[in-house]
Enzyme design. Structure first.
Site, PDB file in Angstrom:
ATOM      1  N   ARG A   1       1.693 -12.492  -1.376  1.00  0.00           N
ATOM      2  CA  ARG A   1       0.396 -12.963  -0.508  1.00  0.00           C
ATOM      3  C   ARG A   1       0.368 -13.964  -1.237  1.00  0.00           C
ATOM      4  NH1 ARG A   1      -1.934  -8.974   3.081  1.00  0.00           N
ATOM      5  NH2 ARG A   1      -0.600  -7.179   3.697  1.00  0.00           N
TER       6      ARG A   1
ATOM      7  N   TYR B   1      -1.706  -2.945  -6.975  1.00  0.00           N
ATOM      8  CA  TYR B   1      -1.724  -4.206  -5.192  1.00  0.00           C
ATOM      9  C   TYR B   1      -2.461  -4.538  -4.814  1.00  0.00           C
ATOM     10  CZ  TYR B   1      -0.325  -5.150  -0.643  1.00  0.00           C
ATOM     11  OH  TYR B   1      -0.414  -5.546  -0.114  1.00  0.00           O
TER      12      TYR B   1
ATOM     13  N   HIS C   1     -10.824  -2.009  11.956  1.00  0.00           N
ATOM     14  CA  HIS C   1      -8.896  -3.176  11.507  1.00  0.00           C
ATOM     15  C   HIS C   1      -8.872  -4.242  12.658  1.00  0.00           C
ATOM     16  CE1 HIS C   1      -5.156  -3.100   9.958  1.00  0.00           C
ATOM     17  NE2 HIS C   1      -5.436  -3.823   9.233  1.00  0.00           N
TER      18      HIS C   1
ATOM     19  N   CYS D   1       1.598  -7.691  12.879  1.00  0.00           N
ATOM     20  CA  CYS D   1       1.569  -8.229  14.296  1.00  0.00           C
ATOM     21  C   CYS D   1       1.315  -9.913  14.603  1.00  0.00           C
ATOM     22  CB  CYS D   1       1.146  -7.261  15.209  1.00  0.00           C
ATOM     23  SG  CYS D   1       1.649  -5.461  15.408  1.00  0.00           S
TER      24      CYS D   1
ATOM     25  N   ASP E   1      -9.228  -9.585   9.374  1.00  0.00           N
ATOM     26  CA  ASP E   1      -8.434  -7.803   9.447  1.00  0.00           C
ATOM     27  C   ASP E   1      -9.423  -6.893   8.943  1.00  0.00           C
ATOM     28  OD1 ASP E   1      -6.630  -6.905   7.719  1.00  0.00           O
ATOM     29  OD2 ASP E   1      -7.105  -5.857   6.003  1.00  0.00           O
TER      30      ASP E   1
ATOM     31  N   LYS F   1      -9.950  -2.274   2.012  1.00  0.00           N
ATOM     32  CA  LYS F   1      -9.633  -1.099   2.722  1.00  0.00           C
ATOM     33  C   LYS F   1     -10.138   0.228   2.589  1.00  0.00           C
ATOM     34  CE  LYS F   1      -5.657  -3.622   4.816  1.00  0.00           C
ATOM     35  NZ  LYS F   1      -6.019  -3.698   6.465  1.00  0.00           N
TER      36      LYS F   1
ATOM     37  N   SER G   1      -0.998  -3.747  11.275  1.00  0.00           N
ATOM     38  CA  SER G   1      -0.294  -4.595  10.377  1.00  0.00           C
ATOM     39  C   SER G   1       0.599  -5.467  10.779  1.00  0.00           C
ATOM     40  CB  SER G   1       0.032  -4.103   8.505  1.00  0.00           C
ATOM     41  OG  SER G   1      -1.121  -3.105   8.525  1.00  0.00           O
TER      42      SER G   1
ATOM     43  N   ARG H   1       0.657  -1.166   0.211  1.00  0.00           N
ATOM     44  CA  ARG H   1      -0.106   0.867   0.241  1.00  0.00           C
ATOM     45  C   ARG H   1       1.348   0.895  -0.428  1.00  0.00           C
ATOM     46  NH1 ARG H   1      -2.110   0.573   4.521  1.00  0.00           N
ATOM     47  NH2 ARG H   1      -1.008  -1.223   5.641  1.00  0.00           N
TER      48      ARG H   1
HETATM   49  C1  OXD Z   1      -2.984  -4.572   6.311  1.00  0.00           C
HETATM   50  C2  OXD Z   1      -2.867  -5.307   4.974  1.00  0.00           C
HETATM   51  O1  OXD Z   1      -1.509  -3.830   5.545  1.00  0.00           O
HETATM   52  O2  OXD Z   1      -4.114  -5.866   5.138  1.00  0.00           O
HETATM   53  O3  OXD Z   1      -3.543  -4.358   7.004  1.00  0.00           O
HETATM   54  O4  OXD Z   1      -2.820  -5.533   4.587  1.00  0.00           O
HETATM   55 MN    MN Z   2      -4.892  -5.553   7.205  1.00  0.00          MN
END
Ligand code: OXD
Ligand code: MN
Length: 552
Positions: free
Chosen positions: A330, A152, A181, A205, A232, A161, A203, A24
């Protein structure tokens, strides 16, 4: 896009993004509201007229000669009061195939929408994929998203998002709900009773791993089970019974591949065996894929994420190992393939929340777990969340980044108003769930993690649930309640009393330093910061000065 070997990876595809387009791009992401103050100091802001004009020029002619796809999609189960509809126009087949996994897309959505114009308007073009022309624009006042010059996932799967967090957080503020989130998981106890938890972590974690956790043997033998609802995003509404109810608006998992292995997340490994799209992992000539810290030996040779030939042991000019898979590579996999997917995961009512959990990566400061005193203190705890930057993010490693409720990159309006919305939300609730904070990442003096994490985190979640039902004892400290001695079930885990002591230590000196970080962060909101947050800050400051540290 390439099809992978049909025997090894049935129904799976491989895709490689442009080299400049692997994550991102927060600095090119804007909230476009008529008033700058409505976007707030933590968001990039652009005037809507200017944004439409600027991006309009990048879009003009960008799809010429390409196929344009129209994707009607729903975030949330069709027919649920939670659900929002969007339509994305795109020139990317990768977007289409990912949206088919990540959202409920298709004709049913159009039928449900009928003549209504209550839907989010999404426009995406890969254009020329250059950074110069890349913009990710949210227009909350127009319920519109424009994304140009990226391919992306986080920038272009507009349901995720952009809609389900940035636009939805705005809608939620106006309509009285929360878009967060957060992962959602259920924990079933030996009597068959399931408690649901929603948890926010920045993100990188381990949200996906936590959502798919496998209980340690001691718990498994007693009959504990974990059910995955989402990894998420959580949309949360007060129910008629006074409790909070949450849905996962997505239908798939867009997870980070490197680090996914039989120890960290066997459920995810099982889930991605078929019908999965792999992006930017290592590819081999015979249709196989591989990633660092995954399963099995690396192949003798392959094609790296950037399209270059790769073999094990490859180093760059400075002798640094060159990874075959990008660190942010991913998998996109259908939720229904997750072995622990909850039977309730697409219930239109959602699931009732027993507790809300915040967490971050703090090597010294925060204890393994603590409970906020009440809702307002819990909001303060979320608002002051912070995490140390890891190799997977931009910025200086080890530096602390404040990331309230893990929403810093995703809040679609002024974060001061967002804190106010959270505070008001609790005030109107009959039975607000408890709010907790966890830290799996505390280290000792030598820099080693002192908590084993992964499946063992269930011990902490179990304390959270017991505590929420008034069954576990705790000790008061200036930051909240920590488990009393014997409070946490540690049976079957080899861990010394000294380590336990360290895991729960609350150092007033460290926290006073932390408090000044809170102040610096809050200052940017000026007068707009709600009084409730100010008062919590003052109260915390007094508790710390009084050094009322509980003894365990
Ligand atoms: C993030 C994702 O960056 O879920 O939080 O991709
Ligand atoms: Mn996320």
């Amino acid at each position: 896009m390439y099809a992978l070997d049909e025997k090894k990876w049935p129904g799976c595809l491989y895709h490689r993004t442009a080299k400049n387009d692997v994550a991102r791009t927060e600095h090119l992401t804007y909230i476009c509201t008529s008033k700058k103050e409505d976007a707030g100091p933590t968001n990039n802001w652009m005037d809507p007229a200017e944004a439409y004009h600027k991006a309009g020029a990048y879009f003009r002619g960008a799809m010429k000669g390409r196929t344009m796809y129209v994707i009607p999609f729903a975030m949330g189960p069709l027919g649920s009061p939670f659900t929002k509809i969007g339509i994305e126009l795109t020139d990317s087949i990768y977007v289409v195939l990912n949206m088919l996994i990540m959202t409920r897309a298709g004709r049913d959505v159009l039928e449900q929408l009928g003549e209504s114009d209550d839907f989010t308007r999404g426009l995406h073009s890969k254009a020329d994929l250059s950074l110069e022309k890349r913009l990710i624009l949210q227009f909350p006042e127009d319920n519109t998203i424009w994304s140009v010059s990226s391919g992306y996932g986080g920038n272009v799967l507009l349901g995720k998002k952009c809609l389900a967090l940035r636009i939805a957080s705005w809608l939620g503020r106006n309509e009285g709900w929360l878009a967060e989130h957060m992962l959602i998981m259920g924990i079933e106890d030996p009597r068959g009773r399931v408690d649901y938890i929603a948890a926010a972590f920045p993100s990188a974690c381990g949200k996906t791993n936590l959502a798919m956790l496998i209980p340690p043997e001691h718990f498994r033998k007693q009959g504990y089970r974990v059910w995955t609802v989402g990894d998420d995003i959580a949309w949360i509404r007060p129910g008629e019974d006074g409790r909070l109810w949450a849905v996962n608006p997505e239908t798939g998992f867009f997870g980070v591949a490197p680090g996914t292995n039989a120890h960290s997340n066997p459920n995810a490994l099982a889930m991605v065996r078929r019908n999965t799209i792999f992006t930017n992992v290592l590819q081999t000539a015979d249709g196989d894929v591989w990633w660092e810290d995954g399963e099995g030996e690396p192949p003798a040779e392959g094609i790296a994420w950037d399209g270059r030939p790769w073999k094990p042991g490859l180093v760059d000019e400075s002798g640094k190992p060159v990874p075959g898979a990008h660190p942010n590579s991913r998998f996109t996999a259908p939720a229904s393939q997750c072995p622990t997917i909850s039977p309730e995961w697409s219930n239109p009512r959602g699931v009732p929340l027993t507790a809300i959990v915040f967490g971050g990566r703090r090597s010294r400061l925060a204890p393994l777990v603590y409970e906020a005193f009440n809702w307002r203190h819990g909001v303060y705890t979320g608002a002051t969340m912070a995490s140390e930057i890891t190799a997977a993010q931009y910025g200086k490693q080890g530096k602390v980044r404040r990331d309230p409720m893990a929403m810093l990159p995703f809040c679609g309006y002024n974060m001061a108003d967002y804190f106010r919305h959270w505070l008001d939300f609790g005030e109107n609730m009959e039975k607000p769930p408890g709010i907790f904070h966890v830290n799996w990442f505390r280290k000792d003096e030598r820099g080693n993690y002192i908590w084993p994490g992964f499946g063992e985190n269930l011990r902490v979640l179990n304390w959270i649930i017991e505590r929420s039902h008034g069954r576990a004892s705790a000790v008061e400290t200036p930051i909240g309640f920590v488990p009393a001695e014997e409070g946490l079930d540690l049976a079957g885990l080899e861990i010394s009393p000294e380590t336990i002591e360290k895991l729960f230590a609350v150092d007033p000196g460290d926290w006073l330093e932390e408090l000044s970080g809170h102040r610096r962060f809050f200052e940017q909101f000026g007068e707009r910061l709600p009084a409730g947050i100010r008062e919590e800050y003052e109260a915390f400051s007094e508790r710390l000065s009084a050094e009322k540290v509980g003894t365990r």
